[in-house]
Design a protein around this motif. Structure first.
Motif, PDB file in Angstrom:
ATOM      1  N   ARG A   1       0.830  -1.209   0.000  1.00 32.21           N
ATOM      2  CA  ARG A   1       0.000   0.000   0.000  1.00 32.21           C
ATOM      3  C   ARG A   1       0.863   1.257   0.000  1.00 32.21           C
ATOM      4  O   ARG A   1       0.455   2.289   0.558  1.00 32.21           O
ATOM      5  N   LEU A   2       2.031   1.186  -0.601  1.00 26.36           N
ATOM      6  CA  LEU A   2       2.951   2.319  -0.563  1.00 26.36           C
ATOM      7  C   LEU A   2       2.305   3.591  -1.112  1.00 26.36           C
ATOM      8  O   LEU A   2       2.581   4.697  -0.627  1.00 26.36           O
ATOM      9  N   MET A   3       1.439   3.455  -2.110  1.00 24.96           N
ATOM     10  CA  MET A   3       0.775   4.629  -2.683  1.00 24.96           C
ATOM     11  C   MET A   3      -0.091   5.353  -1.657  1.00 24.96           C
ATOM     12  O   MET A   3      -0.374   6.547  -1.805  1.00 24.96           O
ATOM     13  N   ASP A   4      -0.520   4.635  -0.625  1.00 24.81           N
ATOM     14  CA  ASP A   4      -1.384   5.238   0.392  1.00 24.81           C
ATOM     15  C   ASP A   4      -0.602   5.868   1.543  1.00 24.81           C
ATOM     16  O   ASP A   4      -1.195   6.514   2.412  1.00 24.81           O
ATOM     17  N   ALA A   5       0.709   5.652   1.575  1.00 23.56           N
ATOM     18  CA  ALA A   5       1.492   6.028   2.752  1.00 23.56           C
ATOM     19  C   ALA A   5       1.440   7.526   3.041  1.00 23.56           C
ATOM     20  O   ALA A   5       1.309   7.943   4.199  1.00 23.56           O
ATOM     21  N   GLU A   6       1.544   8.362   2.011  1.00 25.00           N
ATOM     22  CA  GLU A   6       1.565   9.808   2.246  1.00 25.00           C
ATOM     23  C   GLU A   6       0.260  10.303   2.849  1.00 25.00           C
ATOM     24  O   GLU A   6       0.261  11.071   3.815  1.00 25.00           O
ATOM     25  N   VAL A   7      -0.847   9.866   2.282  1.00 28.31           N
ATOM     26  CA  VAL A   7      -2.139  10.363   2.765  1.00 28.31           C
ATOM     27  C   VAL A   7      -2.447   9.824   4.163  1.00 28.31           C
ATOM     28  O   VAL A   7      -3.051  10.516   4.990  1.00 28.31           O
ATOM     29  N   ILE A   8      -2.007   8.591   4.455  1.00 24.17           N
ATOM     30  CA  ILE A   8      -2.205   8.037   5.798  1.00 24.17           C
ATOM     31  C   ILE A   8      -1.345   8.785   6.819  1.00 24.17           C
ATOM     32  O   ILE A   8      -1.807   9.121   7.912  1.00 24.17           O
ATOM     33  N   GLY A   9      -0.098   9.070   6.460  1.00 20.36           N
ATOM     34  CA  GLY A   9       0.758   9.835   7.357  1.00 20.36           C
ATOM     35  C   GLY A   9       0.199  11.214   7.636  1.00 20.36           C
ATOM     36  O   GLY A   9       0.195  11.683   8.785  1.00 20.36           O
ATOM     37  N   ARG A  10      -0.290  11.881   6.598  1.00 20.81           N
ATOM     38  CA  ARG A  10      -0.881  13.210   6.769  1.00 20.81           C
ATOM     39  C   ARG A  10      -2.130  13.146   7.640  1.00 20.81           C
ATOM     40  O   ARG A  10      -2.301  13.950   8.559  1.00 20.81           O
ATOM     41  N   CYS A  11      -2.994  12.177   7.350  1.00 23.21           N
ATOM     42  CA  CYS A  11      -4.257  12.024   8.077  1.00 23.21           C
ATOM     43  C   CYS A  11      -4.010  11.826   9.575  1.00 23.21           C
ATOM     44  O   CYS A  11      -4.594  12.524  10.406  1.00 23.21           O
ATOM     45  N   CYS A  12      -3.131  10.893   9.908  1.00 23.62           N
ATOM     46  CA  CYS A  12      -2.904  10.580  11.328  1.00 23.62           C
ATOM     47  C   CYS A  12      -2.236  11.737  12.061  1.00 23.62           C
ATOM     48  O   CYS A  12      -2.570  12.026  13.216  1.00 23.62           O
ATOM     49  N   SER A  13      -1.299  12.409  11.413  1.00 22.17           N
ATOM     50  CA  SER A  13      -0.624  13.520  12.088  1.00 22.17           C
ATOM     51  C   SER A  13      -1.553  14.713  12.262  1.00 22.17           C
ATOM     52  O   SER A  13      -1.427  15.461  13.234  1.00 22.17           O
ATOM     53  N   GLN A  14      -2.481  14.898  11.350  1.00 24.54           N
ATOM     54  CA  GLN A  14      -3.425  16.009  11.468  1.00 24.54           C
ATOM     55  C   GLN A  14      -4.494  15.752  12.517  1.00 24.54           C
ATOM     56  O   GLN A  14      -4.860  16.649  13.286  1.00 24.54           O
ATOM     57  N   LEU A  15      -5.010  14.532  12.575  1.00 22.45           N
ATOM     58  CA  LEU A  15      -6.147  14.238  13.442  1.00 22.45           C
ATOM     59  C   LEU A  15      -5.740  13.815  14.850  1.00 22.45           C
ATOM     60  O   LEU A  15      -6.538  13.939  15.783  1.00 22.45           O
ATOM     61  N   SER A  16      -4.513  13.320  15.024  1.00 19.89           N
ATOM     62  CA  SER A  16      -4.047  12.882  16.346  1.00 19.89           C
ATOM     63  C   SER A  16      -3.217  13.989  16.999  1.00 19.89           C
ATOM     64  O   SER A  16      -2.648  14.848  16.321  1.00 19.89           O
TER      65      SER A  16
ATOM     66  N   GLN B   1       4.086  14.155   3.905  1.00 16.54           N
ATOM     67  CA  GLN B   1       3.076  15.188   4.074  1.00 16.54           C
ATOM     68  C   GLN B   1       2.631  15.337   5.532  1.00 16.54           C
ATOM     69  O   GLN B   1       1.691  16.060   5.832  1.00 16.54           O
ATOM     70  N   ALA B   2       3.319  14.637   6.432  1.00 12.56           N
ATOM     71  CA  ALA B   2       2.934  14.673   7.842  1.00 12.56           C
ATOM     72  C   ALA B   2       3.429  15.944   8.519  1.00 12.56           C
ATOM     73  O   ALA B   2       4.346  16.615   8.041  1.00 12.56           O
ATOM     74  N   ILE B   3       2.806  16.285   9.628  1.00 14.12           N
ATOM     75  CA  ILE B   3       3.219  17.437  10.432  1.00 14.12           C
ATOM     76  C   ILE B   3       4.400  16.985  11.293  1.00 14.12           C
ATOM     77  O   ILE B   3       4.235  16.196  12.228  1.00 14.12           O
ATOM     78  N   SER B   4       5.587  17.494  10.991  1.00 15.84           N
ATOM     79  CA  SER B   4       6.829  16.912  11.518  1.00 15.84           C
ATOM     80  C   SER B   4       6.924  16.954  13.041  1.00 15.84           C
ATOM     81  O   SER B   4       7.490  16.035  13.646  1.00 15.84           O
ATOM     82  N   ASN B   5       6.386  18.010  13.674  1.00 11.15           N
ATOM     83  CA  ASN B   5       6.515  18.095  15.130  1.00 11.15           C
ATOM     84  C   ASN B   5       5.437  17.308  15.868  1.00 11.15           C
ATOM     85  O   ASN B   5       5.349  17.358  17.087  1.00 11.15           O
ATOM     86  N   LYS B   6       4.619  16.555  15.116  1.00  9.84           N
ATOM     87  CA  LYS B   6       3.573  15.736  15.731  1.00  9.84           C
ATOM     88  C   LYS B   6       3.786  14.249  15.465  1.00  9.84           C
ATOM     89  O   LYS B   6       2.864  13.466  15.623  1.00  9.84           O
ATOM     90  N   ILE B   7       4.999  13.884  15.048  1.00 11.67           N
ATOM     91  CA  ILE B   7       5.256  12.471  14.755  1.00 11.67           C
ATOM     92  C   ILE B   7       6.563  12.017  15.394  1.00 11.67           C
ATOM     93  O   ILE B   7       7.486  12.808  15.603  1.00 11.67           O
ATOM     94  N   THR B   8       6.605  10.737  15.724  1.00  8.21           N
ATOM     95  CA  THR B   8       7.825  10.060  16.156  1.00  8.21           C
ATOM     96  C   THR B   8       8.004   8.848  15.253  1.00  8.21           C
ATOM     97  O   THR B   8       7.036   8.109  14.989  1.00  8.21           O
ATOM     98  N   ILE B   9       9.204   8.639  14.766  1.00 10.21           N
ATOM     99  CA  ILE B   9       9.488   7.514  13.869  1.00 10.21           C
ATOM    100  C   ILE B   9      10.244   6.444  14.647  1.00 10.21           C
ATOM    101  O   ILE B   9      11.306   6.707  15.215  1.00 10.21           O
ATOM    102  N   GLU B  10       9.692   5.252  14.670  1.00  4.70           N
ATOM    103  CA  GLU B  10      10.325   4.108  15.330  1.00  4.70           C
ATOM    104  C   GLU B  10       9.951   2.851  14.550  1.00  4.70           C
ATOM    105  O   GLU B  10       8.825   2.378  14.628  1.00  4.70           O
TER     106      GLU B  10
END
Length: 484
Positions: free
Chosen positions: A370-385, A410-419
């Motif tokens: 689902r790599l094509m969906d990754a950007e929109v999912i990252g944006r969605c979760c960072s915006q809504l969470s 497309q995620a909001i960088s200060n609202k995400i942690t990568i692990e």
């Protein structure tokens, strides 16, 4: 003539089952070969023989010492196996459930209810379950040969009802070509698997093919709140009876209003055939009211009294990995859910927002297909969470860093942690609870549901063990003094 003579020859062999994957052949198996655009299993005959195959079904001559039955096409091979098993699918009352979201909750819950009065089987994302048998499946909807093997076992065990999830891949690849359904349920048709289907319209057209597998006297159960409802009804109404359900349209066959939903369950008033009934369910959130209506509809369609059907719903057990709620000692809540596409994730987070004034944290990954969906999912979760933890979820041959980079784009960088390590990502999220002590906080751990494996390679027969999201939450919550 070919079919009958081949059946006669097959019945002389001490065969145990039919197998389309050479790696899964066991002594006594008949190996069934097929040729597609990108794969030709005739090349794996030697491996099947080495593993104990006692015969072959092929679509072209094969050089082998074993009995080999050559069919004019793979569809004829499926028909041959079905006849050999005496068409077990026709001896079952089959219910097919499809939809972008909700099909596992609906199918598994319906199976559990039916099984209280009639021996029932379930096949889907959670595997296969009947008469004490529980087994994993590689795909949500198995290939036709696996299905026929399973349904033969179901019939032999006295099963009468079979509830199965039917995926868009299965419909597009004709995996259910041997099936005719007594009831089909369409939960909703959003957008998913665009990597595979190519476009939203192709995805929707694949889903609509389930209507073509409905028996002439069968029931089509359709969510009237879904934007595609009219297209589904047009496809079904020439050959079947239709029941609709809705939380918005009082013209639906089953209408829920008013509705009260929370993280712990829901209550609503059901309007059906001129009468009103009070319904309560342990399934949380508004979207599970729609799922509850989809569960009730086939029970009512087959003559169940409304009061009895509603009573079954009241005592439903949570579906594994579907909005499984874990209450934490500081008043916070953890929820394990299979939500993995944009529609499901945005809906889940928004519903949680309606029922808490605390922080909402989300742990999420994107599968390799689902790599094509990754950007929109990252944006969605960072915006809504309030904060999101991006991690792995079945990379399937892709480098996790590639998927994570797409999620971050497309995620909001200060609202995400990568692990990348999923277990550590969950531990990091839980540590925020123990540090901040916000009693109304909610942690959503999404994507894998009840899965206890990671598909790191594209070969789903080669998985790596994983403790499972629920077990990981409980382990780290207990270590942090958060578990009740």
């Amino acid at each position: 003539m070919l079919l009958q003579s081949t059946l006669t020859s097959l019945r002389k062999l001490p065969l145990t089952c039919f197998e389309a994957d050479s790696r899964k052949v066991l002594p006594g198996s008949i190996f069934v070969c097929s040729q597609g655009l990108n794969h030709d299993s005739h090349h794996f005959v030697d491996e099947a023989v080495a593993r104990g195959a006692i015969g072959l079904i092929a679509t072209r001559p094969v050089d082998t010492r074993l009995p080999c039955f050559v069919m004019p096409g793979h569809a004829m091979s499926i028909s041959l196996i079905s006849h050999y098993y005496q068409n077990p699918q026709r001896q079952l009352f089959n219910i097919g459930v499809t939809g972008t979201n909700g099909k596992t909750t609906v199918a598994y819950s319906l199976h559990k209810i039916l099984n209280q009065t009639s021996p029932s089987a379930y096949t889907g994302t959670l595997g296969c379950e009947f008469d004490g048998h529980q087994g994993e499946l590689i795909n949500t909807t198995p290939d036709a040969i696996t299905l026929l093997n399973l349904m033969k076992r179901m019939v032999d065990k006295g099963v009468t009802h079979h509830v199965m999830e039917v995926s868009s891949h299965a419909l597009d690849q004709d995996r259910v070509s041997c099936m005719d359904y007594d009831i089909t349920i369409f939960t909703n048709l959003g957008e998913d698997h665009i990597d595979y289907h190519g476009s939203r319209d192709d995805y929707l057209q694949a889903k609509l093919r389930l209507a073509d597998r409905l028996k002439p006297d069968g029931f089509a159960i359709i969510n009237l709140d879904d934007p595609m409802a009219m297209a589904i009804m047009d496809r079904c109404q020439q050959k079947s009876r239709i029941l609709t359900y809705s939380t918005q349209n009082p013209e639906a066959s089953l209408y829920a209003d008013p509705v009260s939903a929370s993280c712990q369950g829901a209550e609503f008033q059901l309007h059906y055939q001129g009468s009103a009934y009070k319904v309560s369910t342990p399934l949380p959130f508004q979207f599970n009211v729609e799922n509850s209506l989809a569960i009730l509809a086939p029970l009512l369609a087959t003559g169940q009294e409304p009061e009895q059907a509603i009573n079954y719903l009241k005592y439903l057990s949570p579906v594994p990995g579907r909005c499984e709620v874990i209450s934490l000692g500081n008043g916070a809540t953890a929820i394990v859910d299979y939500a993995h596409n944009h529609d499901a994730l945005s809906g889940l987070i928004r519903h949680v927002r309606q029922h808490t004034n605390g922080h909402v944290l989300t742990v999420i990954g994107v599968t390799g297909d689902r790599l094509m969906d990754a950007e929109v999912i990252g944006r969605c979760c960072s915006q809504l969470s309030d904060h999101s933890f991006f991690t792995t979820d079945n990379p399937m041959g892709l480098e996790p860093d590639t998927i994570l980079a797409s999620m971050c784009r497309q995620a909001i960088s200060n609202k995400i942690t990568i692990e990348a390590n999923r277990e550590r990502a969950i531990a990091l999220a839980l540590s925020r609870f123990s540090q901040q002590k916000h009693s109304n906080d909610v942690l959503l751990v999404c994507g894998k549901g009840p899965e206890t494996w990671q598909y790191t390679s594209i070969d789903k027969l080669q998985s790596e063990p994983y403790a499972g999201d629920k077990a990981v939450i409980e382990t780290y919550a207990r270590a942090g003094g958060l578990l009740l």
